[in-house]
Structure formats: C-alpha cells, structure tokens
Design an enzyme around this catalytic site. Structure first.
Site, PDB file in Angstrom:
ATOM      1  CE1 TYR A  74      11.418 -13.336  -4.618  1.00 43.90           C
ATOM      2  CE2 TYR A  74      10.444 -13.132  -6.909  1.00 43.90           C
ATOM      3  CZ  TYR A  74      11.023 -12.347  -5.826  1.00 43.90           C
ATOM      4  OH  TYR A  74      11.213 -11.162  -5.604  1.00 43.90           O
ATOM      5  CD1 TRP A  92       6.701  -4.837   3.564  1.00 39.43           C
ATOM      6  CD2 TRP A  92       8.667  -3.767   2.514  1.00 39.43           C
ATOM      7  NE1 TRP A  92       7.138  -5.657   2.424  1.00 39.43           N
ATOM      8  CE2 TRP A  92       8.457  -5.022   1.867  1.00 39.43           C
ATOM      9  CE3 TRP A  92       9.726  -3.001   2.366  1.00 39.43           C
ATOM     10  CZ2 TRP A  92       8.987  -5.573   0.919  1.00 39.43           C
ATOM     11  CZ3 TRP A  92      10.540  -3.526   1.281  1.00 39.43           C
ATOM     12  CH2 TRP A  92      10.321  -4.651   0.571  1.00 39.43           C
ATOM     13  CB  CYS A 119       8.949  -4.901  -3.618  1.00 44.12           C
ATOM     14  SG  CYS A 119       7.713  -6.130  -3.819  1.00 44.12           S
ATOM     15  CB  THR A 176       2.673  -7.988   0.847  1.00 38.78           C
ATOM     16  OG1 THR A 176       1.224  -7.748   0.799  1.00 38.78           O
ATOM     17  CG2 THR A 176       3.023  -9.557   1.400  1.00 38.78           C
ATOM     18  CB  VAL A 177       4.939  -3.199  -0.461  1.00 41.32           C
ATOM     19  CG1 VAL A 177       5.001  -2.541   0.658  1.00 41.32           C
ATOM     20  CG2 VAL A 177       6.371  -3.973  -0.941  1.00 41.32           C
TER      21      VAL A 177
END
Length: 347
Positions: free
Chosen positions: A188, A90, A57, A124-125
């Site tokens: 993105y 995740w 990521c 999220t990370v």
C-alpha cells in the site's frame, strides 16, 4: 488529501502529496474467555457474535482463514460483504435482497453507528458484531485473529493447529511486525505513494522485505519452522494478491511472485493447504481493487489475467520436512454455503 473508508487498507488512508499513511485507530474491545472487572472486553459466547469479513480484503481474509483452520464455524457465524462497496460503507449486496440474513442490515455502517452514532472513522472489515445488540464489538483486525487462537480455544475443533504457540511468541511477534510494516502495509505504501520519491522509497523497502522472506523460507517450510502459524496466515494474504493486483495496480513490479522461486513455492504450498486457498476468491479480489480504487484506476477496468491455474501446480516444499498441521489435522471440507463462488480448487 485522499480518504476512503475501505477495509482493504485496514482503515482510512490519507495521502498529502507524499507518503501513504494508515489510520490505525480501531475499536479495541476484546472478546475473551474471562472478563476482568473494568476491562474493555466481552465474554466469548458461541452463537452470539458474527464475523463480517469480505473475501476481497487481505486483513479480513486473515480472519476467514483462522476461523476455518480452528474450526469455529459453529461458534462464530460469518457474513460476506460485496467486494465493490461504495465510499460510505461495505454492503451486503451478495445476500438476497441485499440484506445480511442475521443482522438484517444492508450497510455494515449501520452496525458501527449502533455502537457509536457519531462514529468518525472508516467502516472497515473484518468486524465482529454482537447479534444481540447489532453493534460492532471490534474491528481491530490484528487482535481479532490472535484472540480467535487464544480466547476461543474451548470451541476449537479437535486437531486444530496452535497458530500462536507460547514458546514462539517472542520471535513470532517480531516476524509478524516486520511482515506487517514492510510487506502487508508495504504494498500500500507503494501503491498510494503521492510522489516519485515516496514511491521509490516504498518500492525499495518492499522488495528488501520480500528478499528477506525469500531467504528465510529457503531453509524452513514455514515462517516459524515445520508447521503453520499466524505468521504464515498474515504473509499469505498479501502474497496471494501479489500477481493479480499489487504487481500492476500498485506498481510493485520488480518481479512477479511467480518469478520469486521460494516465495512462489511457499505460497502454493499454503494455497493448496485446506483453510487457505479455499477462502480465496480471485475474482472478488480483482473487482475490489480495480473498481473501488478509482483514483488509481479511473475507468474501473478489471484485467482478465493473470492465468491462475499455476496455483495448483506442484510446489516441492515437502523436501524441507514438516507438515502444515504438525501433530494436528486439516479442517473439514469447506461448507457448501461458505464455498467461494469463484474458487479455482477442485470440488
């Protein structure tokens, strides 16, 4: 609408037939040197917190780089999730038994639900977890790296760089905002565009910004001058993914990074600087994007290329003067336990 709780987008993304948008609502509790009464903050305490940051990521890669550059390995442990998570969370499939050895969980989602049993948004990370409670403290990726530079200073290594120098902050904030909206998020915006018109507009914005960066870096070695700063960390994590992923997968194909001479030399300069390239795992990056984004790549075929050996070629940026660490020093070699399993760097 398309939604995925995946850290590559830095949050849940949605696409309603038109433009890509990002959910930027984060857990904004900060970890600070001092905690004022009533502040949404907890105190810095070495050994108490664990950084969960997938190598795949780009938003998490920032925090991995900063932790290395600043020498925070002993103060802030790190957990490295699998690059090919499912739609739910995740996971820690890379660890023995598929369980994080410190937190004792298989899914990062469990740490979010410990913080809020009804947590409604994407898993999220990067995320920083309090090991004493098992709960996520923050997943505010932009603030996390600034706080590593400014709030964890008592635990920085000798010779650590000043990644957010006070004298440069006003200009840096403008530069980083532009890099984020037009380049980090710009790839993105193109990749997840829902119409031809949205894609065309996103494509134009992205390459306008890359041309701006190409021009800016033609006369200075780094974005803010003669030494690396947080601005370089933030641009690097997009550039290093450009040819392996964004050029094809996100259709950002006016030109490859390797065909933009200034940005290509700049990216190699950073890649070959301790703390940057030694955090990168191209194999995990490709696995994540091409396998997780099934709406863009339904057959989940991961491409073999591109050839990555050219990342180690001479860049010639020394002619502009300056030094990555200014008056400081490089970090120690990456610890064997934290070495990227697919690193292309020697040693």
């Amino acid at each position: 609408m398309t939604e995925q709780p995946e850290g590559t987008t830095g949050g849940v993304y949605s696409r309603k037939g038109t433009e890509y948008t990002r959910d930027t609502r984060y857990l904004t509790t900060r970890i600070t040197r001092t905690v004022e009464p009533g502040a949404d903050a907890v105190a810095v305490e070495p050994g108490r917190y664990r950084l969960i940051a997938a190598r795949a990521c780009p938003w998490a890669n920032r925090s991995i780089i900063d932790r290395r550059l600043l020498g925070l390995e002993d103060a802030l442990s790190i957990g490295l999730p699998c690059p090919t998570h499912d739609a739910d969370s995740w996971t820690f499939d890379l660890d023995p038994g598929g369980v994080d050895p410190v937190l004792g969980i298989h899914r990062l989602k469990d740490a979010y639900l410990t913080r809020d049993p009804h947590y409604p948004r994407g898993i999220t990370v990067p995320a920083i977890v309090d090991t004493t409670t098992g709960a996520v403290v923050t997943n505010d990726f932009a603030q996390i790296t600034l706080d590593l530079s400014t709030e964890w200073v008592d635990y920085h290594r000798p010779g650590a760089p000043d990644l957010y120098p006070v004298a440069l902050r006003e200009e840096m904030d403008r530069v980083m905002r532009y890099v984020y909206t037009e380049i980090n998020n710009g790839v993105y915006r193109a990749g997840f565009a829902g119409t031809q018109e949205a894609y065309d507009a996103a494509y134009g914005r992205l390459f306008t910004a890359l041309d701006w960066a190409e021009e800016r870096l033609s006369t200075r070695r780094f974005l803010m001058g003669d030494a690396i700063t947080e601005a370089d960390v933030r641009l690097f994590t997009t550039l290093v993914r450009f040819d392996p992923v964004y050029h094809g997968h996100f259709k950002t194909n006016r030109s490859k990074l390797a065909e933009m001479p200034v940005l290509w030399a700049y990216a190699r300069d950073l890649f070959q600087t301790p703390g940057f390239g030694d955090t990168v795992d191209f194999e995990q990056i490709k696995q994540h994007y091409y396998i997780v984004h099934k709406d863009l790549n339904p057959l989940q075929i991961v491409p073999q290329g591109p050839d990555l050996a050219n990342w180690l070629s001479e860049h010639g940026r020394e002619r502009l003067g300056g030094s990555p660490f200014g008056d400081g020093t490089p970090p120690d070699p990456v610890r064997p336990s934290e070495r990227s399993p697919h690193s292309i760097l020697p040693g």
